[in-house]
Design a protein around this motif. Sequence first.
Motif, PDB file in Angstrom:
ATOM      1  N   GLY A  14      -0.883  11.822  -9.437  1.00  0.00           N
ATOM      2  CA  GLY A  14      -1.895  12.846  -9.238  1.00  0.00           C
ATOM      3  C   GLY A  14      -3.254  12.535  -9.836  1.00  0.00           C
ATOM      4  N   GLU A  15      -3.566  11.253 -10.015  1.00  0.00           N
ATOM      5  CA  GLU A  15      -4.834  10.866 -10.617  1.00  0.00           C
ATOM      6  C   GLU A  15      -5.707  10.031  -9.687  1.00  0.00           C
ATOM      7  OE1 GLU A  15      -4.043   8.952 -14.324  1.00  0.00           O
ATOM      8  OE2 GLU A  15      -3.037  10.689 -15.195  1.00  0.00           O
ATOM      9  N   GLY A  16      -5.401  10.042  -8.400  1.00  0.00           N
ATOM     10  CA  GLY A  16      -6.167   9.244  -7.446  1.00  0.00           C
ATOM     11  C   GLY A  16      -5.795   7.786  -7.521  1.00  0.00           C
ATOM     12  N   GLY A  17      -6.612   6.946  -6.895  1.00  0.00           N
ATOM     13  CA  GLY A  17      -6.324   5.519  -6.893  1.00  0.00           C
ATOM     14  C   GLY A  17      -7.205   4.777  -5.916  1.00  0.00           C
ATOM     15  N   ARG A  18      -7.018   3.480  -5.882  1.00  0.00           N
ATOM     16  CA  ARG A  18      -7.808   2.606  -5.010  1.00  0.00           C
ATOM     17  C   ARG A  18      -6.888   1.634  -4.273  1.00  0.00           C
ATOM     18  NH1 ARG A  18     -10.941   5.948  -6.259  1.00  0.00           N
ATOM     19  NH2 ARG A  18     -12.971   5.739  -7.307  1.00  0.00           N
ATOM     20  N   LEU A  19      -7.025   1.583  -2.962  1.00  0.00           N
ATOM     21  CA  LEU A  19      -6.394   0.550  -2.151  1.00  0.00           C
ATOM     22  C   LEU A  19      -7.501  -0.348  -1.624  1.00  0.00           C
ATOM     23  CD1 LEU A  19      -3.793   2.628  -0.073  1.00  0.00           C
ATOM     24  CD2 LEU A  19      -3.366   1.256  -2.117  1.00  0.00           C
ATOM     25  N   VAL A  20      -7.443  -1.624  -1.979  1.00  0.00           N
ATOM     26  CA  VAL A  20      -8.430  -2.603  -1.525  1.00  0.00           C
ATOM     27  C   VAL A  20      -7.676  -3.648  -0.714  1.00  0.00           C
ATOM     28  CG1 VAL A  20     -10.208  -4.252  -2.200  1.00  0.00           C
ATOM     29  CG2 VAL A  20      -9.813  -2.203  -3.593  1.00  0.00           C
ATOM     30  N   LEU A  21      -7.933  -3.683   0.585  1.00  0.00           N
ATOM     31  CA  LEU A  21      -7.185  -4.525   1.511  1.00  0.00           C
ATOM     32  C   LEU A  21      -8.017  -5.736   1.923  1.00  0.00           C
ATOM     33  CD1 LEU A  21      -6.037  -1.633   3.914  1.00  0.00           C
ATOM     34  CD2 LEU A  21      -5.153  -2.197   1.627  1.00  0.00           C
ATOM     35  N   MET A  70      -8.035   8.446   6.013  1.00  0.00           N
ATOM     36  CA  MET A  70      -7.814   9.849   6.372  1.00  0.00           C
ATOM     37  C   MET A  70      -6.577  10.401   5.670  1.00  0.00           C
ATOM     38  SD  MET A  70      -8.683   9.906  10.471  1.00  0.00           S
ATOM     39  CE  MET A  70      -7.745   8.425  10.898  1.00  0.00           C
ATOM     40  N   GLU A  71      -5.497   9.633   5.699  1.00  0.00           N
ATOM     41  CA  GLU A  71      -4.230  10.119   5.178  1.00  0.00           C
ATOM     42  C   GLU A  71      -4.224  10.255   3.650  1.00  0.00           C
ATOM     43  OE1 GLU A  71      -1.419   8.214   8.735  1.00  0.00           O
ATOM     44  OE2 GLU A  71      -1.336   7.384   6.707  1.00  0.00           O
ATOM     45  N   CYS A  72      -4.973   9.405   2.968  1.00  0.00           N
ATOM     46  CA  CYS A  72      -4.917   9.353   1.497  1.00  0.00           C
ATOM     47  C   CYS A  72      -6.012  10.156   0.810  1.00  0.00           C
ATOM     48  CB  CYS A  72      -4.996   7.893   1.038  1.00  0.00           C
ATOM     49  SG  CYS A  72      -3.675   6.848   1.677  1.00  0.00           S
ATOM     50  N   ALA A  73      -6.953  10.685   1.585  1.00  0.00           N
ATOM     51  CA  ALA A  73      -8.123  11.345   0.990  1.00  0.00           C
ATOM     52  C   ALA A  73      -7.731  12.530   0.107  1.00  0.00           C
ATOM     53  CB  ALA A  73      -9.076  11.799   2.091  1.00  0.00           C
ATOM     54  N   ALA A 102       0.835  -1.201   0.000  1.00  0.00           N
ATOM     55  CA  ALA A 102       0.000   0.000   0.000  1.00  0.00           C
ATOM     56  C   ALA A 102       0.872   1.254   0.000  1.00  0.00           C
ATOM     57  CB  ALA A 102      -0.924   0.000   1.216  1.00  0.00           C
ATOM     58  N   ARG A 103       1.947   1.230   0.754  1.00  0.00           N
ATOM     59  CA  ARG A 103       2.840   2.399   0.805  1.00  0.00           C
ATOM     60  C   ARG A 103       3.447   2.684  -0.562  1.00  0.00           C
ATOM     61  NH1 ARG A 103       8.004   1.946   4.601  1.00  0.00           N
ATOM     62  NH2 ARG A 103       8.456   0.326   3.064  1.00  0.00           N
ATOM     63  N   GLU A 104       3.908   1.641  -1.238  1.00  0.00           N
ATOM     64  CA  GLU A 104       4.528   1.841  -2.543  1.00  0.00           C
ATOM     65  C   GLU A 104       3.495   2.309  -3.566  1.00  0.00           C
ATOM     66  OE1 GLU A 104       7.909   2.227  -4.721  1.00  0.00           O
ATOM     67  OE2 GLU A 104       7.716   1.697  -2.591  1.00  0.00           O
ATOM     68  N   ALA A 105       2.299   1.734  -3.517  1.00  0.00           N
ATOM     69  CA  ALA A 105       1.242   2.167  -4.435  1.00  0.00           C
ATOM     70  C   ALA A 105       0.874   3.624  -4.173  1.00  0.00           C
ATOM     71  CB  ALA A 105       0.015   1.278  -4.279  1.00  0.00           C
ATOM     72  N   MET A 106       0.803   4.004  -2.900  1.00  0.00           N
ATOM     73  CA  MET A 106       0.421   5.372  -2.559  1.00  0.00           C
ATOM     74  C   MET A 106       1.475   6.375  -3.017  1.00  0.00           C
ATOM     75  SD  MET A 106      -2.018   7.098  -1.432  1.00  0.00           S
ATOM     76  CE  MET A 106      -2.199   8.860  -1.140  1.00  0.00           C
ATOM     77  N   ALA A 124      -5.312  12.995  -1.718  1.00  0.00           N
ATOM     78  CA  ALA A 124      -4.767  12.575  -3.011  1.00  0.00           C
ATOM     79  C   ALA A 124      -5.824  11.892  -3.876  1.00  0.00           C
ATOM     80  CB  ALA A 124      -3.587  11.625  -2.801  1.00  0.00           C
ATOM     81  N   GLY A 125      -7.063  11.848  -3.411  1.00  0.00           N
ATOM     82  CA  GLY A 125      -8.125  11.219  -4.185  1.00  0.00           C
ATOM     83  C   GLY A 125      -8.063   9.710  -4.188  1.00  0.00           C
ATOM     84  N   VAL A 126      -7.472   9.142  -3.147  1.00  0.00           N
ATOM     85  CA  VAL A 126      -7.322   7.690  -3.037  1.00  0.00           C
ATOM     86  C   VAL A 126      -8.269   7.162  -1.970  1.00  0.00           C
ATOM     87  CG1 VAL A 126      -5.730   5.798  -2.465  1.00  0.00           C
ATOM     88  CG2 VAL A 126      -4.910   7.786  -3.770  1.00  0.00           C
ATOM     89  N   THR A 127      -9.081   6.183  -2.341  1.00  0.00           N
ATOM     90  CA  THR A 127      -9.953   5.538  -1.367  1.00  0.00           C
ATOM     91  C   THR A 127      -9.282   4.282  -0.827  1.00  0.00           C
ATOM     92  OG1 THR A 127     -11.122   4.178  -2.996  1.00  0.00           O
ATOM     93  CG2 THR A 127     -12.013   6.388  -2.544  1.00  0.00           C
ATOM     94  N   VAL A 128      -9.595   3.969   0.434  1.00  0.00           N
ATOM     95  CA  VAL A 128      -9.006   2.806   1.092  1.00  0.00           C
ATOM     96  C   VAL A 128     -10.114   2.048   1.805  1.00  0.00           C
ATOM     97  CG1 VAL A 128      -7.184   1.984   2.609  1.00  0.00           C
ATOM     98  CG2 VAL A 128      -6.973   4.248   1.545  1.00  0.00           C
ATOM     99  N   ASN A 129     -10.326   0.812   1.410  1.00  0.00           N
ATOM    100  CA  ASN A 129     -11.351  -0.008   2.043  1.00  0.00           C
ATOM    101  C   ASN A 129     -10.832  -1.418   2.264  1.00  0.00           C
ATOM    102  OD1 ASN A 129     -13.931   1.740   2.012  1.00  0.00           O
ATOM    103  ND2 ASN A 129     -13.151   1.943  -0.087  1.00  0.00           N
TER     104      ASN A 129
END
Length: 316
Positions: free
Chosen positions: A141-148, A180-183, A130-134, A185-190
């Motif tokens: 600068g185009e957002g992203g998705r972390l699915v854990l 909270m930390e990734c918001a 997740a850290r490397e992807a973030m 940057a337009g990245v969602t984390v679920n």
Amino acid sequence: MNILKGSHQMQLNGKVAIVTGSGQGLGRTYALALAAAGAKVVVNDVDEAQAKQVAEEIADAGGSAVAEPVAVGTSEAAQQLVARAVDEFGRLDVMVTNAGILRDKVLWNMSDEDFDAVIHVHLRGTFTCAREAMKHFREAGEGGRLVLAGSPAGQRGNFGQTNYAAAKAGIAAMARTWAMECAKAGVTVNAIVPNAATVMTETIPFLAPYVEAMKAGEPIPSVVRRAASFGPPEDVAGLVVFLASEASGHITGQCIGIGGDRISLWSHPTEIRSAFLDGGWSADAIAEAFDSSIGESLETYGIPLPKIPTTQREGA
């Protein structure tokens, strides 16, 4: 390739996803479903042959995928995965951290090695990937998705799974923190909380008959699909596709359960009852008041077994 129900409505054309631990089981199903929805996929597994086989399945069905065999857990492995996605496909949009192992033993029999191995793959592997992807998401600068990948064991605990439950509970906590930390940057984390017939669940005595029946081509009874939230891996993959899509852009910091015919939202830990005493609580005061105040109805623990009618169990 299995084209899941509804997945054609979640267009991921132009998106690139990494799925760790996708050489078999749930991870394989996630990779196939993401590719069916249009994403280009980096298939990761510690087993090179399995990773290549899944990538070939995707290619044979008209999709685009590459295999990147590496053991998840280290920073170097995470860097290798993200670099492969960018080098091969030019971008990265989705990181699905699914890789995991089991080393089940009760507390007093669990070795340091048993504990560390599971924590390394599940918890540290999720963190490093997740850290490397973030880092890439922020730079692009185009957002992203972390699915854990979480687990019911991480939400409620499970006998013999000190290491696994601790790792999965940590993953749920990381999802809430990173949301909270990734918001910005337009990245969602679920975190997903899946329940399905896999190598990891076929050793559970209650579920084993249904896994064997499914292998024999028999359907899992509807009452089990609902009460136990249990079915084949394909029942779970639609949630991963949804969370990777633009349709889920407003959803972050959540733990979402899925399996069989059920989808559910897990609550975050919260205070459920309180008591107050002017001047604070001494041990004696707690002992006197506990059972009639906050301890009047204690919380349950462990994964509850659903009540399945005997006829359904025998017919499985």
